[in-house]
Design an enzyme around this catalytic site. Structure first.
Site, PDB file in Angstrom:
ATOM      1  N   LYS A 116     -80.093 -77.216  67.076  1.00 55.19           N
ATOM      2  CA  LYS A 116     -79.816 -77.855  68.372  1.00 55.19           C
ATOM      3  C   LYS A 116     -81.005 -78.637  68.923  1.00 55.19           C
ATOM      4  O   LYS A 116     -80.815 -79.678  69.554  1.00 55.19           O
ATOM      5  CB  LYS A 116     -79.287 -76.860  69.397  1.00 55.19           C
ATOM      6  CG  LYS A 116     -80.112 -75.632  69.678  1.00 55.19           C
ATOM      7  CD  LYS A 116     -79.356 -74.686  70.624  1.00 55.19           C
ATOM      8  CE  LYS A 116     -80.149 -73.421  70.915  1.00 55.19           C
ATOM      9  NZ  LYS A 116     -80.204 -72.523  69.738  1.00 55.19           N
ATOM     10  N   ASN A 139     -83.017 -76.228  77.419  1.00 54.85           N
ATOM     11  CA  ASN A 139     -83.594 -75.094  76.669  1.00 54.85           C
ATOM     12  C   ASN A 139     -84.811 -75.518  75.844  1.00 54.85           C
ATOM     13  O   ASN A 139     -85.441 -74.707  75.200  1.00 54.85           O
ATOM     14  CB  ASN A 139     -82.519 -74.496  75.747  1.00 54.85           C
ATOM     15  CG  ASN A 139     -82.923 -73.150  75.172  1.00 54.85           C
ATOM     16  OD1 ASN A 139     -83.369 -72.266  75.878  1.00 54.85           O
ATOM     17  ND2 ASN A 139     -82.783 -73.004  73.861  1.00 54.85           N
ATOM     18  N   HIS A 184     -78.894 -62.953  68.331  1.00 53.02           N
ATOM     19  CA  HIS A 184     -78.906 -62.322  69.673  1.00 53.02           C
ATOM     20  C   HIS A 184     -77.874 -61.204  69.809  1.00 53.02           C
ATOM     21  O   HIS A 184     -77.316 -61.002  70.894  1.00 53.02           O
ATOM     22  CB  HIS A 184     -78.637 -63.364  70.764  1.00 53.02           C
ATOM     23  CG  HIS A 184     -79.534 -64.557  70.710  1.00 53.02           C
ATOM     24  ND1 HIS A 184     -80.902 -64.458  70.840  1.00 53.02           N
ATOM     25  CD2 HIS A 184     -79.257 -65.875  70.539  1.00 53.02           C
ATOM     26  CE1 HIS A 184     -81.430 -65.683  70.752  1.00 53.02           C
ATOM     27  NE2 HIS A 184     -80.461 -66.545  70.558  1.00 53.02           N
TER      28      HIS A 184
END
Length: 438
Positions: A116, A139, A184
């Site tokens: 990303k 981010n 995660h």
């Protein structure tokens, strides 16, 4: 634009993003309170004196007395203090939600387990090449709220699943989920579908959805609809085409760029380029300048970055590959004319390395394994492995053997903390040695 006058606002988490939230509310005439579970969080020294702060833990009294909480992506919505506040009717959002309520220009929104940052920077470069005023962040780089300080014709945001969980007003002009792989899981106890559900929020109210034809988990819940454009290796509206040893980017059957003209290398980067092109096309960036940007973009530091090339030998720094999945992405579809000299090693964090085995077959590969888990990695294919203590020792052994057409790839599948401060220091050391030895 929302009016926050008279609201009792609590910001959880300092750092760059927290400070951007503080600045945002102060500019609106609202004095927020700030709390952080750390005793000395980054940015504390620049927090204005008049802002109340609570450090070392969360202050439940403050949270229950608030009517708006801005939660850092680092704190789970499942935290008992946030669960109690939500049950008491307190609104809980993140900085991206604040941004979405204010932004006046179209937004390109990008998420995914891998790639990303590269796609975000690529689309940003494509917009700059077209002469557009563009704000790139989220981010990566600048916090989203900071981008509002400069005029923009387009915003390009990298968004994590954590940021998407607290975002409700995003109406992206173009949005993509590049891929969904296990990550995660400590934040998603219900597993992959819970993690995927957070990422899928990016498509809500999006005008165009750019989906990965090779990854069903990137599709909207009800499947592809008329908003969807696809990219993929062999299939998709945007896909790769192999001809006489060349790989081309192809859009709706038309060849648009030979990847040999790009500085980026590796199949995963070619599909990143396709995704970036699809997003750029969707928001009306001129195709010609987007393709030009693809030929000059060198990639992000430590992410499959070509750091040295001499006598036909390419030295690639993929130090950011701190887990098995990242190294898999680097090796999948990788084409090397000569021999691949692969550097693996570091602290594997008790990971299972066996998923790498299918990519380590054939005669034209050699493994050099170093650091804490070097021995375990060498066992993946003992017949072609050399075990060293350090990365430097491995590179000193490799350098005299390389020939034109070879690639030396650092994609360690491990964290760096056994021998380096971070993956950046490891990557810088690789790049320096590549120039000295290569």
């Amino acid at each position: 634009m929302a009016d926050y006058k008279g609201r009792k606002v609590v910001i959880i988490g300092l750092g760059l993003t927290g400070l951007s939230c503080v600045d945002f509310f102060l500019a609106q005439g609202v004095a927020p309170r700030v709390m952080d579970t750390r005793q000395s969080p980054p940015g504390l020294d620049t927090l204005p004196d008049e802002v109340e702060r609570y450090l070392g833990s969360l202050n439940d009294d403050w949270l229950l007395a608030a009517d708006l909480i801005i939660a850092s992506p680092g704190i789970a919505l499942a935290h008992p203090s946030l669960v109690d506040a939500a049950a008491a009717g307190v609104e809980i959002i993140g900085d991206i939600e604040l941004f979405c309520r204010e932004a006046q220009a179209p937004v390109v929104a990008i998420t995914g387990s891998n790639g990303k940052s590269t796609v975000t920077m690529l689309v940003g470069d494509m917009a700059k090449a077209a002469g557009w005023q563009v704000g790139v962040g989220g981010n990566i780089g600048l916090p989203a709220l900071t981008l509002l300080r400069q005029p923009a014709q387009l915003y390009v945001l990298e968004l994590s699943s954590f940021q998407l969980e607290t975002t409700y007003s995003l109406k992206a002009a173009a949005a993509t989920i590049l891929n969904v792989t296990e990550d995660h899981m400590n934040r998603y106890p219900l597993g992959m579908q819970q993690y995927r559900a957070a990422k899928l929020r990016i498509y809500e109210n999006a005008q165009t959805c750019v989906v990965n034809a090779d990854d069903a988990l990137t599709m909207p819940v009800r499947g592809a609809d008329k908003r969807c454009i696809s990219f993929g290796v062999d299939v998709g509206d945007y896909h790769l085409n192999r001809q006489q040893g060349s790989v081309w980017l192809r859009i709706n059957g038309e060849k648009v760029l030979n990847t040999g003209e790009m500085k980026l290398v590796g199949q995963h980067n070619y599909t990143n380029a396709l995704a970036a092109l699809a997003l750029a096309d969707a928001v009306g960036l001129p195709r010609a300048t987007s393709l030009k940007a693809l030929t000059t973009f060198r990639g992000l530091p430590h992410r499959f970055q070509l750091v040295h090339e001499n006598r036909g030998v390419r030295w690639i720094n993929d130090s950011k590959a701190t887990n098995v999945g990242s190294t898999e992405a680097a090796l999948k579809g990788l084409h090397v004319n000569g021999r691949l000299w692969l550097l693996l090693g570091g602290d594997g964090k008790s990971a299972d390395f066996t998923p790498l085995t299918p990519y380590l077959q054939g005669e034209n590969i050699r493994l050099y394994c170093f650091g804490h888990d070097g021995a375990a990695l060498a066992e993946l294919r003992a017949d072609i492995s050399v075990k060293t203590t350090t990365m430097k020792q491995a590179m000193e052994l490799i350098a005299p053997q390389v020939q034109a057409g070879d690639m030396v790839l650092l994609s360690p599948a491990c964290a760096s903390l056994d021998q380096f401060h971070n993956f950046e220091q490891r990557g810088d050391a690789f790049a320096q040695l590549a120039k000295e030895l290569g």
